[in-house]
Design an enzyme around this catalytic site. Structure first.
Site, PDB file in Angstrom:
ATOM      1  N   GLU A  65     -11.917   5.330  10.592  1.00  0.00           N
ATOM      2  CA  GLU A  65     -13.217   4.659  10.543  1.00  0.00           C
ATOM      3  C   GLU A  65     -13.315   3.599   9.449  1.00  0.00           C
ATOM      4  OE1 GLU A  65     -13.674   8.721  12.374  1.00  0.00           O
ATOM      5  OE2 GLU A  65     -12.800   7.958  10.511  1.00  0.00           O
ATOM      6  N   PHE A  90     -19.534   9.577  10.039  1.00  0.00           N
ATOM      7  CA  PHE A  90     -18.332   8.767   9.859  1.00  0.00           C
ATOM      8  C   PHE A  90     -18.650   7.280   9.889  1.00  0.00           C
ATOM      9  CE2 PHE A  90     -16.586  12.491  12.491  1.00  0.00           C
ATOM     10  CZ  PHE A  90     -16.627  13.326  11.397  1.00  0.00           C
ATOM     11  N   ARG A 174     -25.877  10.535  21.736  1.00  0.00           N
ATOM     12  CA  ARG A 174     -24.924  10.045  22.747  1.00  0.00           C
ATOM     13  C   ARG A 174     -25.278  10.569  24.125  1.00  0.00           C
ATOM     14  NH1 ARG A 174     -19.851  11.922  22.672  1.00  0.00           N
ATOM     15  NH2 ARG A 174     -20.146  13.335  20.925  1.00  0.00           N
TER      16      ARG A 174
END
Length: 320
Positions: A65, A90, A174
Site C-alpha cells: 500500500e 491500509f 464494499r
C-alpha cells in the site's frame, strides 16, 4: 440538488463498489489522465471492471500500500489523476506518512477510497478494522474527508474528485447498502444535508449510519419525539453554518458515527460548537476505546452498539 427516497427499502440494497468503479470509468472517458491503482483487491472492489474497460489506465500494485501511494504521487506529479483503493486502515494508518509528505506536502493529488470502515469490515477482524481513519485524515492540511452513505452519493463524489486537485479521502462499505437518495441527486463539498426535519433533537450522522439514524427518527416519532437528521457526508471541511443554524431551539444534539468518538465526526461537531460558544446537551455516539473484532457486519454493528435501536436509547437517555 438532492432528494431523499420516500421508501429507502424499495429496491433493497445496492452494491457500492460497482457504482464507484463505474464512476471511475466515466471519469476516464471524460479525461484519459484519470488512473486507478489497486492493492490486490480487484475482485472485491470491482476495480477489475476498470481494468477490463481501460487496461492502460489501471495499475495493480499488489499488497504494497505504501508503494501504491508513492506510485500515485509520482503519477500526479506528471499530470495524472490517481484513484487508489484498499481497506480503510491500509489506506490511511499504514500509509499516513506517504500521503502526508509525498502527497499533501508535495502538492500532489490523490483520491483515496478506504473501504469497509468500522463494523462493515466483518470477518476480516481487528487487523482490518479502522475506527481512526477520519481522525487521521482530518489532520492533513487542506485534505477533504468524506463518509458516503449510499451509491448515489459515492458515484457523485468520485466524479467531483476527478475534477479537483489535492488529497481527497472517502470511506464506504464494499458491500451492499441501502440507498438514501434518489438517483441523480447532487451534493456540495463542505455542505451537509438535512435529510429529515425535526424540532426536538438534532442527530448529525455520516456514512452508512445515516440510514440507521433515519430509522431511529421514525421509531421515536411514534413516541412523540421529533428528530432532525443531518447527513454530514463531508466531515472536512465541515458545514459549520448548517450545524449552528439547525442546533438552535433543539433540546439536545447527538452525533452518530461508525468511528471512534475521538477525532471523527463528533470531534468535528464539538469543535464547531466550542468555537461558537454554543452550549447544548450533547452526546457522542460512536466507538470508545475499543479495537475491532471478528464477526459478521450485522453482529458487529450490534456488538459496538451502532444500531438504530442503540441510537434510540441514546436519544431517550439524553432527553431524560
Amino acid at each position: 440538488m438532492f432528494k431523499v427516497l420516500e421508501n429507502r427499502n424499495q429496491k433493497g440494497k445496492i452494491d457500492l463498489t460497482a457504482s464507484i468503479a463505474n464512476a471511475v470509468i466515466e471519469a476516464i472517458e471524460e479525461n484519459d489522465k484519470v488512473v486507478q491503482l489497486e492493492a490486490d483487491l480487484a475482485g472485491a472492489s470491482k476495480t477489475n471492471l476498470i481494468q477490463k474497460a481501460y487496461p492502460d489506465n489501471y495499475i495493480q500494485c499488489g499488497i504494497a500500500e505504501a508503494n501504491m501511494v508513492g506510485v500515485a504521487c509520482g503519477m500526479s506529479s506528471e499530470g495524472y489523476i490517481p484513484f487508489v483503493h484498499t481497506f480503510g486502515p491500509f489506506a490511511t494508518r499504514r500509509v499516513f506518512d506517504q500521503v502526508f509528505l509525498s502527497g499533501a506536502y508535495a502538492h500532489n493529488t490523490i483520491n483515496i477510497y478506504g473501504s469497509d470502515p468500522g463494523f462493515t469490515v466483518g470477518p476480516n477482524g481487528g487487523t482490518h478494522t479502522t475506527w481512526e481513519d477520519v481522525a487521521l485524515m482530518r489532520t492533513i492540511p487542506n485534505a477533504i474527508v468524506c463518509d458516503v452513505c449510499d451509491e448515489v452519493q459515492a458515484k457523485w463524489l468520485v466524479k467531483e474528485f476527478a475534477k479537483m486537485e489535492g488529497i481527497h479521502y472517502f470511506r464506504g462499505n464494499r458491500k451492499a447498502v441501502r440507498n438514501v437518495y434518489e438517483p441523480g441527486s447532487t451534493f456540495e463539498i463542505g455542505k451537509g444535508n438535512v435529510v429529515r426535519q425535526g424540532k426536538d433533537v438534532l442527530v448529525i450522522s455520516a456514512g452508512q449510519l445515516v440510514s440507521d439514524a433515519l430509522d431511529a427518527a421514525e421509531k421515536l416519532e411514534k413516541e412523540g419525539i421529533s428528530v432532525e437528521v443531518i447527513d454530514m457526508f463531508c466531515i472536512k471541511p465541515i458545514d459549520s453554518q448548517l450545524i449552528l443554524k439547525e442546533v438552535q431551539n433543539k433540546k439536545a444534539l447527538v452525533t452518530f458515527e461508525n468511528h471512534s468518538i475521538t477525532g471523527g465526526l463528533s470531534s468535528a461537531v464539538a469543535e464547531v460548537l466550542m468555537d461558537a460558544q454554543v452550549s447544548i446537551p450533547f452526546k457522542r455516539h460512536g466507538v470508545n476505546e475499543q479495537f475491532g473484532q471478528v464477526g459478521t457486519p450485522d453482529f458487529l454493528q450490534k456488538e459496538f452498539k451502532l444500531t438504530a435501536d442503540d441510537l434510540v436509547d441514546s436519544i431517550q437517555s439524553i432527553l431524560k
